[in-house]
Scaffold this motif. Structure first.
Motif, PDB file in Angstrom:
ATOM      1  N   GLU A  71       0.828  -1.197   0.000  1.00  0.00           N
ATOM      2  CA  GLU A  71       0.000   0.000   0.000  1.00  0.00           C
ATOM      3  C   GLU A  71       0.866   1.251   0.000  1.00  0.00           C
ATOM      4  OE1 GLU A  71      -3.542   2.102   2.649  1.00  0.00           O
ATOM      5  OE2 GLU A  71      -2.680   0.153   3.205  1.00  0.00           O
ATOM      6  N   GLU A  72       0.567   2.163  -0.915  1.00  0.00           N
ATOM      7  CA  GLU A  72       1.356   3.390  -1.004  1.00  0.00           C
ATOM      8  C   GLU A  72       0.977   4.353   0.104  1.00  0.00           C
ATOM      9  OE1 GLU A  72       1.127   5.230  -4.751  1.00  0.00           O
ATOM     10  OE2 GLU A  72       2.276   3.696  -5.812  1.00  0.00           O
ATOM     11  N   GLU A  73       1.979   5.041   0.628  1.00  0.00           N
ATOM     12  CA  GLU A  73       1.767   6.053   1.651  1.00  0.00           C
ATOM     13  C   GLU A  73       2.225   7.406   1.107  1.00  0.00           C
ATOM     14  OE1 GLU A  73       3.775   4.994   5.174  1.00  0.00           O
ATOM     15  OE2 GLU A  73       2.614   3.169   5.529  1.00  0.00           O
ATOM     16  N   PRO A  74       1.568   8.467   1.498  1.00  0.00           N
ATOM     17  CA  PRO A  74       1.993   9.790   1.026  1.00  0.00           C
ATOM     18  C   PRO A  74       3.356  10.141   1.592  1.00  0.00           C
ATOM     19  CG  PRO A  74       0.346  10.001   2.749  1.00  0.00           C
ATOM     20  CD  PRO A  74       0.429   8.537   2.411  1.00  0.00           C
ATOM     21  N   PRO A  75       4.140  10.960   0.889  1.00  0.00           N
ATOM     22  CA  PRO A  75       5.447  11.360   1.418  1.00  0.00           C
ATOM     23  C   PRO A  75       5.290  12.191   2.689  1.00  0.00           C
ATOM     24  CG  PRO A  75       4.875  12.676  -0.506  1.00  0.00           C
ATOM     25  CD  PRO A  75       3.849  11.585  -0.417  1.00  0.00           C
ATOM     26  N   VAL A  76       6.329  12.146   3.522  1.00  0.00           N
ATOM     27  CA  VAL A  76       6.295  12.913   4.766  1.00  0.00           C
ATOM     28  C   VAL A  76       6.190  14.403   4.458  1.00  0.00           C
ATOM     29  CG1 VAL A  76       7.598  13.512   6.842  1.00  0.00           C
ATOM     30  CG2 VAL A  76       7.542  11.147   6.049  1.00  0.00           C
ATOM     31  N   TRP A  77       6.877  14.844   3.419  1.00  0.00           N
ATOM     32  CA  TRP A  77       6.786  16.236   3.015  1.00  0.00           C
ATOM     33  C   TRP A  77       6.922  16.320   1.504  1.00  0.00           C
ATOM     34  CZ3 TRP A  77      11.228  17.752   0.541  1.00  0.00           C
ATOM     35  CH2 TRP A  77      12.406  17.034   0.838  1.00  0.00           C
ATOM     36  N   GLU A  78       6.373  17.400   0.950  1.00  0.00           N
ATOM     37  CA  GLU A  78       6.396  17.619  -0.496  1.00  0.00           C
ATOM     38  C   GLU A  78       7.099  18.943  -0.786  1.00  0.00           C
ATOM     39  OE1 GLU A  78       2.447  17.490  -2.078  1.00  0.00           O
ATOM     40  OE2 GLU A  78       1.785  16.088  -0.530  1.00  0.00           O
ATOM     41  N   PRO A  79       8.087  18.937  -1.662  1.00  0.00           N
ATOM     42  CA  PRO A  79       8.745  20.203  -2.014  1.00  0.00           C
ATOM     43  C   PRO A  79       7.852  21.071  -2.889  1.00  0.00           C
ATOM     44  CG  PRO A  79       9.639  18.405  -3.318  1.00  0.00           C
ATOM     45  CD  PRO A  79       8.703  17.772  -2.334  1.00  0.00           C
ATOM     46  N   LEU A  80       7.935  22.365  -2.694  1.00  0.00           N
ATOM     47  CA  LEU A  80       7.166  23.323  -3.484  1.00  0.00           C
ATOM     48  C   LEU A  80       8.085  24.447  -3.928  1.00  0.00           C
ATOM     49  CD1 LEU A  80       3.947  23.754  -1.297  1.00  0.00           C
ATOM     50  CD2 LEU A  80       4.104  22.515  -3.449  1.00  0.00           C
ATOM     51  N   VAL A  81       8.077  24.741  -5.216  1.00  0.00           N
ATOM     52  CA  VAL A  81       8.843  25.886  -5.688  1.00  0.00           C
ATOM     53  C   VAL A  81       8.101  27.161  -5.314  1.00  0.00           C
ATOM     54  CG1 VAL A  81       9.942  24.648  -7.579  1.00  0.00           C
ATOM     55  CG2 VAL A  81       7.744  25.760  -7.952  1.00  0.00           C
ATOM     56  N   ALA A  82       8.825  28.257  -5.261  1.00  0.00           N
ATOM     57  CA  ALA A  82       8.262  29.512  -4.763  1.00  0.00           C
ATOM     58  C   ALA A  82       7.067  29.983  -5.585  1.00  0.00           C
ATOM     59  CB  ALA A  82       9.352  30.587  -4.737  1.00  0.00           C
ATOM     60  N   ASP A  83       7.052  29.694  -6.892  1.00  0.00           N
ATOM     61  CA  ASP A  83       5.956  30.166  -7.737  1.00  0.00           C
ATOM     62  C   ASP A  83       4.630  29.495  -7.396  1.00  0.00           C
ATOM     63  OD1 ASP A  83       7.678  31.819  -9.036  1.00  0.00           O
ATOM     64  OD2 ASP A  83       7.992  30.517 -10.762  1.00  0.00           O
ATOM     65  N   VAL A  84       4.689  28.261  -6.887  1.00  0.00           N
ATOM     66  CA  VAL A  84       3.474  27.510  -6.583  1.00  0.00           C
ATOM     67  C   VAL A  84       2.980  27.799  -5.169  1.00  0.00           C
ATOM     68  CG1 VAL A  84       2.495  25.167  -6.411  1.00  0.00           C
ATOM     69  CG2 VAL A  84       4.139  25.706  -8.196  1.00  0.00           C
ATOM     70  N   ALA A  85       3.868  28.241  -4.286  1.00  0.00           N
ATOM     71  CA  ALA A  85       3.537  28.417  -2.873  1.00  0.00           C
ATOM     72  C   ALA A  85       2.328  29.329  -2.642  1.00  0.00           C
ATOM     73  CB  ALA A  85       4.757  28.924  -2.115  1.00  0.00           C
ATOM     74  N   PRO A  86       2.222  30.500  -3.306  1.00  0.00           N
ATOM     75  CA  PRO A  86       1.056  31.355  -3.039  1.00  0.00           C
ATOM     76  C   PRO A  86      -0.272  30.670  -3.340  1.00  0.00           C
ATOM     77  CG  PRO A  86       2.767  32.611  -4.150  1.00  0.00           C
ATOM     78  CD  PRO A  86       3.195  31.168  -4.189  1.00  0.00           C
ATOM     79  N   THR A  87      -0.331  29.906  -4.442  1.00  0.00           N
ATOM     80  CA  THR A  87      -1.570  29.210  -4.776  1.00  0.00           C
ATOM     81  C   THR A  87      -1.925  28.191  -3.704  1.00  0.00           C
ATOM     82  OG1 THR A  87      -1.120  29.482  -7.137  1.00  0.00           O
ATOM     83  CG2 THR A  87      -2.729  27.816  -6.521  1.00  0.00           C
ATOM     84  N   MET A  88      -0.921  27.458  -3.207  1.00  0.00           N
ATOM     85  CA  MET A  88      -1.170  26.468  -2.169  1.00  0.00           C
ATOM     86  C   MET A  88      -1.619  27.132  -0.874  1.00  0.00           C
ATOM     87  SD  MET A  88      -1.368  23.373  -1.247  1.00  0.00           S
ATOM     88  CE  MET A  88      -0.643  22.559  -2.681  1.00  0.00           C
ATOM     89  N   VAL A  89      -0.971  28.235  -0.494  1.00  0.00           N
ATOM     90  CA  VAL A  89      -1.363  28.943   0.730  1.00  0.00           C
ATOM     91  C   VAL A  89      -2.796  29.453   0.598  1.00  0.00           C
ATOM     92  CG1 VAL A  89      -0.916  30.986   2.139  1.00  0.00           C
ATOM     93  CG2 VAL A  89       0.983  29.568   1.366  1.00  0.00           C
ATOM     94  N   GLN A  90      -3.139  29.940  -0.582  1.00  0.00           N
ATOM     95  CA  GLN A  90      -4.501  30.429  -0.795  1.00  0.00           C
ATOM     96  C   GLN A  90      -5.525  29.324  -0.542  1.00  0.00           C
ATOM     97  OE1 GLN A  90      -6.324  33.112  -0.749  1.00  0.00           O
ATOM     98  NE2 GLN A  90      -5.845  34.001  -2.747  1.00  0.00           N
ATOM     99  N   ARG A  91      -5.258  28.143  -1.067  1.00  0.00           N
ATOM    100  CA  ARG A  91      -6.187  27.026  -0.866  1.00  0.00           C
ATOM    101  C   ARG A  91      -6.273  26.645   0.601  1.00  0.00           C
ATOM    102  NH1 ARG A  91      -3.980  23.173  -5.818  1.00  0.00           N
ATOM    103  NH2 ARG A  91      -4.637  24.530  -7.543  1.00  0.00           N
ATOM    104  N   LEU A  92      -5.138  26.622   1.285  1.00  0.00           N
ATOM    105  CA  LEU A  92      -5.129  26.234   2.689  1.00  0.00           C
ATOM    106  C   LEU A  92      -5.873  27.250   3.546  1.00  0.00           C
ATOM    107  CD1 LEU A  92      -1.435  24.966   2.956  1.00  0.00           C
ATOM    108  CD2 LEU A  92      -3.506  23.562   3.076  1.00  0.00           C
ATOM    109  N   VAL A  93      -5.707  28.530   3.245  1.00  0.00           N
ATOM    110  CA  VAL A  93      -6.427  29.569   3.993  1.00  0.00           C
ATOM    111  C   VAL A  93      -7.933  29.400   3.811  1.00  0.00           C
ATOM    112  CG1 VAL A  93      -6.895  32.042   4.129  1.00  0.00           C
ATOM    113  CG2 VAL A  93      -4.545  31.231   4.007  1.00  0.00           C
ATOM    114  N   GLU A  94      -8.349  29.097   2.597  1.00  0.00           N
ATOM    115  CA  GLU A  94      -9.774  28.978   2.300  1.00  0.00           C
ATOM    116  C   GLU A  94     -10.400  27.733   2.912  1.00  0.00           C
ATOM    117  OE1 GLU A  94      -9.845  29.074  -1.912  1.00  0.00           O
ATOM    118  OE2 GLU A  94      -9.560  31.250  -2.080  1.00  0.00           O
TER     119      GLU A  94
END
Length: 292
Positions: free
Chosen positions: A69-92
């Motif tokens: 069974e596959e498990e998600p990685p402990v952490w996922e790298p994010l380049v700086a250009d993608v970070a704002p979009t991810m933060v926006q989703r998390l805030v919402e």
């Protein structure tokens, strides 16, 4: 094939409708239409390239997948250009408390105006948010204005003379942190592992307990009790001077006055005398007897 059809349809939808006469009579409007179309295309391509870079970065990390069974990685790298979009989703999508520790207000997704507005709107709807900021940011007019925007929206805030690193905790589900600890300009990692999220929460709460209240601004504070509290927290005179917004000489003069008042020859004796006097002890609430 289906993706190509969709892309062609999107490009056709984005293409400006230009009347034939407009090409002759209003060339400026024509150029504006063309420019808007190309800007939309460039923005879409930039996001796609950022997602590709992020995917390549994750691929280059060489995570080993467990058998079965596959498990998600402990952490996922994010380049700086993608970070704002991810933060926006998390805030919402975050329902619990958002906690964030900031080293610099000049870099990172937090500088995005749309993210800031959404966070303020979230607090306006009753969402909980807590923040730790560096003391030097409070002393900078532009950074202070941003901190005050969150403070007026309801954020519980503390300042610290020595900030650790940039990270944000979204409820109990995710953490966004800089990939290089203490480097506000580095890429980011997204952590969803429950144990590591809990570790970051504990780290934040310990830092928050050691940090200082936002310097008095329009609220009444006993200056001597404030100075005694700062001394008791272990701050050096230089940090106290920055916190109070006064000179180093003023801090040392006020400490000497307190030592004289409590009959202390050293700061250690001052601390003991203050502890024995209960000057910093919070007042007890009176136990009112019920009326008969």
């Amino acid at each position: 094939m289906e993706e190509q059809v969709q892309e062609q349809a999107q490009e056709q939808a984005e293409a400006p409708v230009v009347e034939p006469d407009l090409l002759v009579t209003d060339p400026l409007a024509t150029l504006q239409h063309v420019l808007e179309r190309e800007v939309r295309r460039a923005d879409r391509r930039r996001l796609e390239l950022a997602e590709i870079r992020n995917a390549l970065l994750r691929l280059g990390m060489g995570h080993e997948r467990p058998t079965g069974e596959e498990e998600p990685p402990v952490w996922e790298p994010l380049v700086a250009d993608v970070a704002p979009t991810m933060v926006q989703r998390l805030v919402e999508t975050t329902e619990g408390t958002i906690r964030h520790c900031v080293v610099s207000l000049d870099a990172g997704p937090g500088t995005d105006e749309e993210i800031r507005d959404n966070a303020v709107a979230r607090m306006g709807r009753g969402g909980s948010q807590r923040g730790i900021y560096p003391l030097n940011a409070w002393q900078d007019p532009d950074s202070r204005r941003l901190i005050e925007i969150f403070g007026h929206a309801g954020e519980v805030q503390r300042v610290t003379p020595e900030a650790t690193s940039d990270f944000a905790i979204f409820g109990e589900s995710a953490v966004m942190a800089v990939a290089t600890w203490g480097d506000a300009g580095s890429n980011y990692v997204l952590i969803r592992h429950p144990m590591l999220v809990r570790v970051f929460i504990e780290l934040f709460e310990r830092l928050f307990a050691l940090a200082l209240p936002v310097p008095a601004s329009g609220r009444e504070v006993d200056p001597d009790l404030e100075l005694l509290s700062l001394l008791g927290s272990g701050l050096k005179d230089e940090a106290i001077a920055r916190y109070l917004g006064c000179s180093l000489r003023t801090v040392r003069r006020r400490v000497a006055v307190l030592m004289d008042r409590f009959g202390a020859d050293t700061r250690f004796q001052l601390g003991m005398a203050v502890a024995e006097s209960g000057a910093l002890r919070p007042p007890r609430k009176a136990n009112r007897q019920p009326q008969r």
